[in-house]
Design a protein around this motif. Structure first.
Motif, PDB file in Angstrom:
ATOM      1  N   UNK A  66      67.168 -56.006 -47.951  1.00 54.09           N
ATOM      2  CA  UNK A  66      67.598 -54.722 -48.500  1.00 54.09           C
ATOM      3  C   UNK A  66      66.698 -54.262 -49.642  1.00 54.09           C
ATOM      4  N   UNK A  94      68.047 -55.578 -38.248  1.00 52.31           N
ATOM      5  CA  UNK A  94      69.316 -54.951 -37.859  1.00 52.31           C
ATOM      6  C   UNK A  94      70.290 -55.861 -37.125  1.00 52.31           C
ATOM      7  N   UNK A  97      72.302 -57.924 -39.561  1.00 48.64           N
ATOM      8  CA  UNK A  97      73.179 -57.271 -40.527  1.00 48.64           C
ATOM      9  C   UNK A  97      74.619 -57.325 -40.057  1.00 48.64           C
ATOM     10  N   UNK A  98      75.521 -57.571 -40.986  1.00 47.91           N
ATOM     11  CA  UNK A  98      76.935 -57.649 -40.633  1.00 47.91           C
ATOM     12  C   UNK A  98      77.267 -58.990 -40.004  1.00 47.91           C
ATOM     13  N   UNK A 103      77.308 -57.742 -47.316  1.00 44.48           N
ATOM     14  CA  UNK A 103      76.830 -57.355 -48.640  1.00 44.48           C
ATOM     15  C   UNK A 103      77.950 -56.673 -49.426  1.00 44.48           C
ATOM     16  N   UNK A 110      80.621 -45.769 -56.069  1.00 46.69           N
ATOM     17  CA  UNK A 110      79.653 -44.915 -55.377  1.00 46.69           C
ATOM     18  C   UNK A 110      79.085 -45.610 -54.141  1.00 46.69           C
ATOM     19  N   UNK A 111      79.767 -46.638 -53.673  1.00 45.35           N
ATOM     20  CA  UNK A 111      79.230 -47.380 -52.536  1.00 45.35           C
ATOM     21  C   UNK A 111      79.877 -47.012 -51.205  1.00 45.35           C
ATOM     22  N   UNK A 112      80.763 -46.029 -51.218  1.00 42.22           N
ATOM     23  CA  UNK A 112      81.294 -45.517 -49.960  1.00 42.22           C
ATOM     24  C   UNK A 112      80.942 -44.035 -49.875  1.00 42.22           C
ATOM     25  N   UNK A 113      80.740 -43.563 -48.636  1.00 44.36           N
ATOM     26  CA  UNK A 113      80.448 -42.149 -48.442  1.00 44.36           C
ATOM     27  C   UNK A 113      81.666 -41.338 -48.894  1.00 44.36           C
ATOM     28  N   UNK A 128      79.065 -50.856 -35.503  1.00 40.67           N
ATOM     29  CA  UNK A 128      77.604 -50.909 -35.690  1.00 40.67           C
ATOM     30  C   UNK A 128      77.032 -52.193 -35.098  1.00 40.67           C
TER      31      UNK A 128
ATOM     32  N   UNK B 208      74.084 -45.488 -53.754  1.00 45.08           N
ATOM     33  CA  UNK B 208      74.396 -46.868 -53.367  1.00 45.08           C
ATOM     34  C   UNK B 208      75.046 -46.976 -51.983  1.00 45.08           C
ATOM     35  N   UNK B 209      75.772 -45.939 -51.535  1.00 44.72           N
ATOM     36  CA  UNK B 209      76.447 -46.108 -50.250  1.00 44.72           C
ATOM     37  C   UNK B 209      75.462 -46.240 -49.094  1.00 44.72           C
ATOM     38  N   UNK B 211      72.778 -48.103 -49.184  1.00 45.16           N
ATOM     39  CA  UNK B 211      72.507 -49.543 -49.097  1.00 45.16           C
ATOM     40  C   UNK B 211      73.622 -50.248 -48.323  1.00 45.16           C
ATOM     41  N   UNK B 212      74.874 -49.867 -48.618  1.00 42.88           N
ATOM     42  CA  UNK B 212      75.995 -50.480 -47.912  1.00 42.88           C
ATOM     43  C   UNK B 212      75.915 -50.173 -46.418  1.00 42.88           C
ATOM     44  N   UNK B 213      75.562 -48.938 -46.090  1.00 41.37           N
ATOM     45  CA  UNK B 213      75.441 -48.555 -44.673  1.00 41.37           C
ATOM     46  C   UNK B 213      74.359 -49.372 -43.986  1.00 41.37           C
ATOM     47  N   UNK B 214      73.222 -49.536 -44.675  1.00 46.85           N
ATOM     48  CA  UNK B 214      72.143 -50.350 -44.113  1.00 46.85           C
ATOM     49  C   UNK B 214      72.636 -51.773 -43.892  1.00 46.85           C
ATOM     50  N   UNK B 215      73.356 -52.301 -44.887  1.00 42.92           N
ATOM     51  CA  UNK B 215      73.832 -53.678 -44.794  1.00 42.92           C
ATOM     52  C   UNK B 215      74.865 -53.836 -43.678  1.00 42.92           C
ATOM     53  N   UNK B 216      75.564 -52.739 -43.338  1.00 40.43           N
ATOM     54  CA  UNK B 216      76.533 -52.795 -42.242  1.00 40.43           C
ATOM     55  C   UNK B 216      75.844 -52.903 -40.893  1.00 40.43           C
ATOM     56  N   UNK B 217      74.559 -52.524 -40.858  1.00 41.01           N
ATOM     57  CA  UNK B 217      73.840 -52.542 -39.598  1.00 41.01           C
ATOM     58  C   UNK B 217      73.792 -51.197 -38.907  1.00 41.01           C
ATOM     59  N   UNK B 218      74.091 -50.117 -39.628  1.00 43.96           N
ATOM     60  CA  UNK B 218      73.992 -48.779 -39.049  1.00 43.96           C
ATOM     61  C   UNK B 218      72.510 -48.413 -38.917  1.00 43.96           C
ATOM     62  N   UNK B 219      72.143 -47.825 -37.779  1.00 49.09           N
ATOM     63  CA  UNK B 219      70.739 -47.458 -37.559  1.00 49.09           C
ATOM     64  C   UNK B 219      70.316 -46.387 -38.560  1.00 49.09           C
ATOM     65  N   UNK B 227      75.689 -39.385 -42.538  1.00 49.89           N
ATOM     66  CA  UNK B 227      76.059 -39.491 -43.957  1.00 49.89           C
ATOM     67  C   UNK B 227      75.148 -38.703 -44.893  1.00 49.89           C
TER      68      UNK B 227
END
Lengths: 554, 328
Positions: A66, A94, A97-98, A103, A110-113, A128, B208-209, B211-219, B227
């Protein structure tokens, strides 16, 4: 797990560099991590400890793929779950991840959309990693996950937007997202630094449970050594991108190998609750009440006619003795900051009486502080409280200009004196806030208050944004200033470890109600209110140290 | 979220604003010495036949004081009567309708092009792999803002009408004739929109979200489409509303270059000829356009961003976080 099994995470000689932004950086190399080696086994927690700039977050990001654009691994190898992952491209990362790495971020707010419902964001995490999961199955899994991380009524919560949840709940949602695809490795990057102490405890308990349940390896990043000791099996201490020591907590508690670790430990408030005892109240401390608060009520008007007004403070009364450190503690939303603003005369209140140095404040509040020589408020976030376009000199001189105090030469002299009093070199006079470190900014904010020589300082969490060691320097400075100038501090904080070190008197606020107010020693030795006990229990490092600042053998 | 009370309040506010605008315009026109309508009708240059002129005088009661005329105006307005032009005696409603019909299709097409251009440029400027391409894309908005539209229009005509002969520069060929003026309008208005979009997208992608999306494995494409785009587009919505208003209010220059008689050209001739009733009608129409676009934008904000609560003064971010009643 047996030693002969390969570790989950093995980092050998890792170096990370950021793209050079200046010629000097290019010449000297911009490595932020230098040849770090670590290892972590299944089911264990490894804490990466260091101050900001120590490279701990960079390492966490490097081992999870990351790293931000511009940063790259310049040396060494990272092996994760039997696979060399250093040098993988974003595309190659990819599938990991998960499923392999989860993570948990630093700032849940601010870490959720913000535009998407919480449920959709968990469903997205489930789908995903496996596109074949139907929406329905993913939704059921999301409910299951929310239930697991301890969110009540998960089915209804799926429909919430992030702004409708508290910081602790958001962090739980983010943990649910991190474990959605059953990873073997979890990275928790200062997961609780934005949260209250009591919430921090519950979140870390949850992470501990999940680790045991799933045999997760957890890489836990923190700047708080006490927290690291309490929550992990191994600790790695970093400074300036270099690994100083990496050992089992049990060994480290006996005697830290490195002098720096010992210093970090000494800076943890819980390790030395009586550190400042001998620097206690100066002789000036009398029975004189310098700030008097009587039966103060405050309600915020409702935003729409249908809502009820929000009660922020309910008949709060307290006396602050001249020359003392009076701490006001409580979780966020308890009304601490509101009380600070009322005492500073900046916020109106509905009922009651506030007297500062014999002068009663108007319940209507004021647009500005008319008597800065009596009392000044120092804000929590120094960066936000300093004008980004002003130089340090202008920032510190501004109160003098507003008070029309002295001529130009006089002001110059007083600005320099104020900088001296907070131990800032004059070389910083022409810098702007963005060019200063967090500790320096807080010192500038203090210097700005000092130029007017106030009697009382209201300090609103002055160290909550700072590393433990920087915090300790600022606290020492506050004691020096108090001795020299016979100041009184109204100290707002949620950190009871720190409050225990410095306060003479403690008032505890819960949901706007003052539940307990007592001399510090009495309150810490025999807390009477259940809420106070809960706050005390949540202070990290409690069990690790005895009362005399010596580490107990584990 | 969308309460009936809110809509009603906004509608009443809009009507009040329009009434004020109308009264101010009337006042401004009557501040000039003499009766502007009488002056215009009896102007020796005015080509009106005597019968029409007399009819207009009677219709507007030019022998009455200004305040009586204003009341008369208002009464007729409430019945949907916009009056008659002082230059040719035709119904103002019909004239405005004609001009608006010309403009509305052009504005719609220009709007589509504007969004397309701005989005394309912003996406390339933010997400292109090559740094050079990103920098080049960032230069385009500067160019489009600083290029005068008459120049852009003439260049387009020179290339596509004269050189290539694809479109006639004189006769109206329906939809085909709309393309060049729409491109000209869009080129000008897409610049500022692209700049705000670039800002929005780059700030959204460093949240920051992501980074979380990337870490989730979203393309990466999923992160952008689902988003970053939505979050990054929010700041440009206000600007987009202004652009829609500008496009509808018409552009005299572009209409002149392309020989079109839309709202912009109509405004120009009405002001030039001091055709008071027509000016009043145009002012009324344009303020109605801006007010309704404003309302639509405020509603759109609330629809897109759940954090926004619609309050009496317009939408605003909720100041206090509403926490659910459960422990953390």
């Amino acid at each position: 797990m047996a030693d002969d099994i390969a570790p989950l995470l093995e980092v050998t000689g890792l170096s990370v560099a950021y793209a050079a932004r200046s010629r000097r950086e290019r010449r000297e190399g911009a490595d932020v991590v230098h040849g770090v080696s670590l290892s972590l086994r299944h089911g264990e927690t490894l804490a990466l400890v260091g101050e900001s700039g120590s490279g701990k977050s960079t390492i966490a990001r490097a081992v999870s793929g990351l790293l931000p654009a511009g940063a790259r691994v310049t040396g060494g190898r990272v092996r994760l779950d039997g696979r060399v992952v250093s040098g993988l491209s974003a595309r190659e990362w990819r599938p990991l991840r998960g499923r392999t790495v989860g993570y948990v971020p630093q700032d849940p707010l601010s870490s959720l959309d913000p535009l998407q419902r919480v449920g959709a964001q968990i469903v997205e995490a489930v789908r995903a990693v496996d596109r074949r999961t139907s929406r329905d199955a993913a939704r059921r899994r999301a409910i299951e996950l929310l239930d697991r991380v301890g969110i009540p009524d998960p089915e209804a919560r799926l429909r919430s937007y992030p702004h409708e949840l508290s910081g602790g709940q958001l962090q739980r949602v983010l943990i649910a997202i991190a474990i959605a695809a059953d990873p073997v490795f979890l990275i928790a990057d200062e997961p609780t630094s934005a949260l209250d102490v009591t919430v921090q405890k519950r979140i870390l308990d949850l992470l501990d449970d999940l680790r045991r349940e799933h045999g997760l390896g957890v890489l836990f990043i923190t700047h708080d050594l006490a927290l690291a000791y309490e929550r992990s099996d191994h600790v790695a201490v970093l400074r300036g991108g270099v690994l100083l020591e990496h050992r089992a907590v049990a060994h480290m508690l006996l005697a830290p190998e490195h002098e720096y670790t010992a210093r970090l430990l000494a800076d943890v408030p819980a390790s030395a609750p009586h550190k400042y005892a001998q620097r206690g109240a100066p002789s000036a401390s009398t029975d004189e009440t310098i700030v008097l608060v009587r039966d103060v009520h405050k309600a915020f008007p409702p935003r729409t006619p249908r809502e009820r007004p929000v009660v922020a403070l309910e008949s709060v009364s307290l006396d602050v003795r001249a020359g003392s450190v009076h701490a006001i503690v409580g979780e966020s939303g308890s009304g601490k900051t509101t009380l600070a603003r009322i005492v500073a005369g900046l916020s109106p209140f509905s009922r009651g009486e506030v007297v500062v140095r014999g002068r009663a404040l108007s319940p209507a509040g004021a647009r500005f502080n008319a008597h800065p020589e009596d009392l000044l408020l120092v804000y929590q976030n120094a960066l936000a409280a300093l004008d980004p376009r002003f130089t340090v000199e202008r920032i510190v001189a501004e109160p003098l200009e507003l008070a029309h105090a002295g001529g130009r030469a006089e002001r110059r002299r007083r600005v320099r004196e104020a900088l001296d009093s907070v131990a800032l070199p004059h070389a910083l006079l022409h810098r702007r806030p963005i060019e200063l470190s967090g500790g320096q900014r807080q010192r500038v904010a203090l210097a700005r208050s000092m130029v007017l020589a106030p009697r009382v300082l209201v300090l609103d969490e002055p160290t909550s944004a700072l590393d433990v060691s920087v915090q300790s320097r600022i606290v020492e400075l506050l004691f020096d200033l108090r001795r020299e100038r016979e100041l009184t501090y109204l100290f707002i904080s949620h950190d009871l470890g720190l409050v225990r070190q410095i306060a003479d008197h403690v008032s505890v606020l819960q949901n706007g109600v003052l539940v307990e107010s007592a001399p510090a020693a009495a309150l810490f030795d025999a807390p009477r209110h259940e809420y106070t006990r809960r706050l005390l229990d949540a202070v990290p490092g409690q069990g690790l140290f005895d009362g005399h600042g010596e580490a107990r053998s584990a | 979220m969308l309460s009936l009370g809110y809509m009603l309040r906004r509608a009443l506010q809009s009507i009040a604003v329009m009434a004020i605008v109308y009264a101010l315009t009337f006042l401004a026109l009557f501040v000039l010495p003499g009766d502007p309508i009488e002056n215009k009708i009896s102007n020796p240059v005015n080509p009106l036949p005597q019968a029409t002129a007399d009819g207009l005088r009677a219709y507007y009661s030019t022998d009455q004081p200004a305040i009586v005329q204003f009341v008369l105006y208002l009464a007729r307005l409430l019945h949907g009567d916009l009056g008659y032009s002082l230059t040719n005696g035709k119904s103002v409603a019909a004239l405005v309708g004609q001009a608006l019909a010309q403009t509305i299709t052009l504005a719609a097409l220009a709007l589509a092009f504007t969004v397309l251009f701005a989005l394309g440029i912003a996406l390339v400027a933010t997400f292109a792999r090559s740094r050079l391409v990103r920098e080049l894309a960032r230069a385009v908005p500067v160019l489009s803002i600083s290029a005068p539209s008459f120049l852009v229009g003439y260049v387009l005509i020179a290339v596509f009408s004269f050189r290539l002969g694809w479109v006639s520069s004189i006769t109206d060929q329906g939809f085909v004739s709309l393309i060049l003026p729409a491109v000209t309008l869009a080129f000008a208005s897409s610049g500022s929109l692209a700049q705000v979009l670039i800002q929005g997208l780059s700030s959204a992608r460093s949240q920051p979200f992501v980074t979380v999306l990337t870490a989730k494995g979203v393309a990466p494409s999923g992160i952008v489409v689902r988003h970053v785009l939505k979050n990054g587009a929010i700041p440009s919505m206000t600007l987009l509303a202004l652009i829609v208003g500008d496009l509808l209010a018409g552009s005299v220059i572009v209409e002149t270059v392309f020989n079109r008689t839309g709202l912009g050209y109509f405004t120009y001739t009405s002001v030039r000829d001091q055709d008071t009733p027509t000016i009043e009608a145009i002012v009324l129409l344009i303020s109605a356009i801006y007010l309704s676009i404003n309302l639509v934008t405020d509603l759109a904000y609330a629809a897109i961003d759940p954090r926004i609560a619609l309050a009496a003064g317009g939408p605003r971010r909720g100041s206090a976080r509403r926490r659910a009643e459960v422990p953390a």
